[in-house]
Design a protein around this motif. Structure first.
Motif, PDB file in Angstrom:
ATOM      1  N   MET A 284       0.861  -1.183   0.000  1.00  0.00           N
ATOM      2  CA  MET A 284       0.000   0.000   0.000  1.00  0.00           C
ATOM      3  C   MET A 284       0.899   1.233   0.000  1.00  0.00           C
ATOM      4  O   MET A 284       1.790   1.350   0.846  1.00  0.00           O
ATOM      5  CB  MET A 284      -0.898   0.010   1.239  1.00  0.00           C
ATOM      6  CG  MET A 284      -1.828   1.205   1.313  1.00  0.00           C
ATOM      7  SD  MET A 284      -2.777   1.282   2.867  1.00  0.00           S
ATOM      8  CE  MET A 284      -3.724  -0.210   2.774  1.00  0.00           C
ATOM      9  N   LEU A 285       0.653   2.127  -0.978  1.00  0.00           N
ATOM     10  CA  LEU A 285       1.470   3.318  -1.122  1.00  0.00           C
ATOM     11  C   LEU A 285       0.579   4.554  -1.208  1.00  0.00           C
ATOM     12  O   LEU A 285      -0.528   4.475  -1.727  1.00  0.00           O
ATOM     13  CB  LEU A 285       2.313   3.224  -2.402  1.00  0.00           C
ATOM     14  CG  LEU A 285       3.201   1.997  -2.502  1.00  0.00           C
ATOM     15  CD1 LEU A 285       2.546   0.974  -3.403  1.00  0.00           C
ATOM     16  CD2 LEU A 285       4.544   2.357  -3.040  1.00  0.00           C
ATOM     17  N   GLU A 286       1.085   5.677  -0.717  1.00  0.00           N
ATOM     18  CA  GLU A 286       0.389   6.951  -0.844  1.00  0.00           C
ATOM     19  C   GLU A 286       1.173   7.824  -1.816  1.00  0.00           C
ATOM     20  O   GLU A 286       2.362   8.063  -1.625  1.00  0.00           O
ATOM     21  CB  GLU A 286       0.294   7.657   0.502  1.00  0.00           C
ATOM     22  CG  GLU A 286      -0.411   8.998   0.419  1.00  0.00           C
ATOM     23  CD  GLU A 286      -0.488   9.706   1.757  1.00  0.00           C
ATOM     24  OE1 GLU A 286      -0.825  10.905   1.750  1.00  0.00           O
ATOM     25  OE2 GLU A 286      -0.209   9.087   2.798  1.00  0.00           O
ATOM     26  N   PHE A 287       0.493   8.272  -2.870  1.00  0.00           N
ATOM     27  CA  PHE A 287       1.092   9.127  -3.899  1.00  0.00           C
ATOM     28  C   PHE A 287       0.570  10.547  -3.748  1.00  0.00           C
ATOM     29  O   PHE A 287      -0.604  10.747  -3.440  1.00  0.00           O
ATOM     30  CB  PHE A 287       0.689   8.651  -5.299  1.00  0.00           C
ATOM     31  CG  PHE A 287       1.449   7.466  -5.799  1.00  0.00           C
ATOM     32  CD1 PHE A 287       2.401   7.618  -6.799  1.00  0.00           C
ATOM     33  CD2 PHE A 287       1.204   6.201  -5.300  1.00  0.00           C
ATOM     34  CE1 PHE A 287       3.096   6.523  -7.280  1.00  0.00           C
ATOM     35  CE2 PHE A 287       1.896   5.103  -5.771  1.00  0.00           C
ATOM     36  CZ  PHE A 287       2.848   5.259  -6.765  1.00  0.00           C
ATOM     37  N   GLN A 288       1.429  11.523  -4.014  1.00  0.00           N
ATOM     38  CA  GLN A 288       1.005  12.898  -4.198  1.00  0.00           C
ATOM     39  C   GLN A 288       1.634  13.372  -5.496  1.00  0.00           C
ATOM     40  O   GLN A 288       2.858  13.397  -5.630  1.00  0.00           O
ATOM     41  CB  GLN A 288       1.425  13.789  -3.042  1.00  0.00           C
ATOM     42  CG  GLN A 288       0.873  15.195  -3.219  1.00  0.00           C
ATOM     43  CD  GLN A 288       0.884  15.983  -1.938  1.00  0.00           C
ATOM     44  OE1 GLN A 288       0.878  15.439  -0.845  1.00  0.00           O
ATOM     45  NE2 GLN A 288       0.889  17.289  -2.068  1.00  0.00           N
ATOM     46  N   SER A 289       0.762  13.703  -6.465  1.00  0.00           N
ATOM     47  CA  SER A 289       1.215  14.070  -7.805  1.00  0.00           C
ATOM     48  C   SER A 289       0.752  15.477  -8.149  1.00  0.00           C
ATOM     49  O   SER A 289      -0.416  15.810  -7.973  1.00  0.00           O
ATOM     50  CB  SER A 289       0.640  13.092  -8.839  1.00  0.00           C
ATOM     51  OG  SER A 289       1.075  11.773  -8.569  1.00  0.00           O
ATOM     52  N   PRO A 290       1.669  16.300  -8.679  1.00  0.00           N
ATOM     53  CA  PRO A 290       1.293  17.665  -9.051  1.00  0.00           C
ATOM     54  C   PRO A 290       0.401  17.665 -10.283  1.00  0.00           C
ATOM     55  O   PRO A 290       0.403  16.700 -11.053  1.00  0.00           O
ATOM     56  CB  PRO A 290       2.637  18.343  -9.332  1.00  0.00           C
ATOM     57  CG  PRO A 290       3.522  17.226  -9.774  1.00  0.00           C
ATOM     58  CD  PRO A 290       3.073  16.022  -8.986  1.00  0.00           C
ATOM     59  N   PRO A 291      -0.344  18.745 -10.491  1.00  0.00           N
ATOM     60  CA  PRO A 291      -1.205  18.821 -11.668  1.00  0.00           C
ATOM     61  C   PRO A 291      -0.403  18.594 -12.951  1.00  0.00           C
ATOM     62  O   PRO A 291       0.700  19.111 -13.098  1.00  0.00           O
ATOM     63  CB  PRO A 291      -1.752  20.253 -11.631  1.00  0.00           C
ATOM     64  CG  PRO A 291      -1.533  20.734 -10.242  1.00  0.00           C
ATOM     65  CD  PRO A 291      -0.379  19.964  -9.693  1.00  0.00           C
ATOM     66  N   GLY A 292      -0.954  17.777 -13.829  1.00  0.00           N
ATOM     67  CA  GLY A 292      -0.307  17.481 -15.099  1.00  0.00           C
ATOM     68  C   GLY A 292       0.667  16.322 -15.054  1.00  0.00           C
ATOM     69  O   GLY A 292       1.071  15.806 -16.092  1.00  0.00           O
ATOM     70  N   ARG A 293       1.055  15.868 -13.867  1.00  0.00           N
ATOM     71  CA  ARG A 293       1.983  14.742 -13.765  1.00  0.00           C
ATOM     72  C   ARG A 293       1.259  13.494 -14.240  1.00  0.00           C
ATOM     73  O   ARG A 293       0.149  13.190 -13.824  1.00  0.00           O
ATOM     74  CB  ARG A 293       2.467  14.576 -12.330  1.00  0.00           C
ATOM     75  CG  ARG A 293       3.584  13.547 -12.172  1.00  0.00           C
ATOM     76  CD  ARG A 293       3.030  12.185 -11.966  1.00  0.00           C
ATOM     77  NE  ARG A 293       4.072  11.192 -11.670  1.00  0.00           N
ATOM     78  CZ  ARG A 293       3.808   9.928 -11.504  1.00  0.00           C
ATOM     79  NH1 ARG A 293       2.571   9.486 -11.582  1.00  0.00           N
ATOM     80  NH2 ARG A 293       4.761   9.083 -11.262  1.00  0.00           N
ATOM     81  N   SER A 294       1.899  12.765 -15.126  1.00  0.00           N
ATOM     82  CA  SER A 294       1.287  11.583 -15.725  1.00  0.00           C
ATOM     83  C   SER A 294       2.267  10.421 -15.724  1.00  0.00           C
ATOM     84  O   SER A 294       3.466  10.620 -15.926  1.00  0.00           O
ATOM     85  CB  SER A 294       0.883  11.910 -17.172  1.00  0.00           C
ATOM     86  OG  SER A 294       0.327  10.779 -17.795  1.00  0.00           O
ATOM     87  N   THR A 295       1.753   9.243 -15.485  1.00  0.00           N
ATOM     88  CA  THR A 295       2.574   8.052 -15.678  1.00  0.00           C
ATOM     89  C   THR A 295       2.621   7.768 -17.179  1.00  0.00           C
ATOM     90  O   THR A 295       1.734   8.199 -17.918  1.00  0.00           O
ATOM     91  CB  THR A 295       1.967   6.818 -14.980  1.00  0.00           C
ATOM     92  OG1 THR A 295       0.728   6.474 -15.616  1.00  0.00           O
ATOM     93  CG2 THR A 295       1.739   7.059 -13.503  1.00  0.00           C
ATOM     94  N   PRO A 296       3.614   7.018 -17.632  1.00  0.00           N
ATOM     95  CA  PRO A 296       3.537   6.553 -19.016  1.00  0.00           C
ATOM     96  C   PRO A 296       2.440   5.488 -19.117  1.00  0.00           C
ATOM     97  O   PRO A 296       2.059   4.881 -18.101  1.00  0.00           O
ATOM     98  CB  PRO A 296       4.920   5.953 -19.278  1.00  0.00           C
ATOM     99  CG  PRO A 296       5.518   5.717 -17.937  1.00  0.00           C
ATOM    100  CD  PRO A 296       4.833   6.614 -16.955  1.00  0.00           C
TER     101      PRO A 296
END
Length: 152
Positions: free
Chosen positions: A33-45
């Protein structure tokens, strides 16, 4: 097995901060189990997992999830299951960061995150993935049963 995690420190993973809430070592390999915080526009491939299902629960922000040719917008409180072998991409939308929990069953994705974490994880600030970040992903993905797909 230590089943209480009190000291997980965030790491930088391709532009997002990630905190391992429960590792595969702690769950006997059953899940992570992981907690992510991603900025606007950040995308995985666009990618797929051969070994695990991925469940995403959005806490804050908006997350656009591309599943094959379909797009789903997740809002706070929404939960989505992504079966193994399904190509997908996650992209934070809107004005603020997207904060979400990822549970992978079985475990293993936590080790991929660890293997790809930026050497400069001490600052743990969201950012645009660097060329070195992407190179680490491409290098490590096959070892963890992850297929990175070409951009559309």
């Amino acid at each position: 097995m230590d089943s209480v995690n009190r000291s997980s420190k965030p790491v930088m993973f391709t532009g997002s901060t990630v905190k391992v809430l429960m590792s595969g070592r702690q769950s006997g390999g059953q899940f992570c189990m992981l907690e992510f915080q991603s900025p606007p526009g950040r995308s995985t491939p666009m990618h797929s997992h051969d070994r695990e299902e991925e469940t995403i629960h959005l806490l804050t922000g908006v997350l656009e999830v591309t599943l094959g040719s379909e797009t789903v917008l997740l809002n706070p409180g929404d939960t989505l299951l992504i079966p193994r072998h399904v190509a997908h991409r996650l992209c934070a939308q809107g004005e603020g960061s997207a904060r979400y929990i990822v549970v992978c069953t079985p475990a293993g994705f936590d080790e991929f995150v660890e293997a790809c974490a930026s050497a400069d994880s001490e600052s743990a600030q969201t950012s645009v993935p660097s060329a070195a970040d992407i190179a680490r992903l491409r290098d490590q993905a096959p070892r963890f049963g992850i297929t990175l797909l070409p951009s559309a």
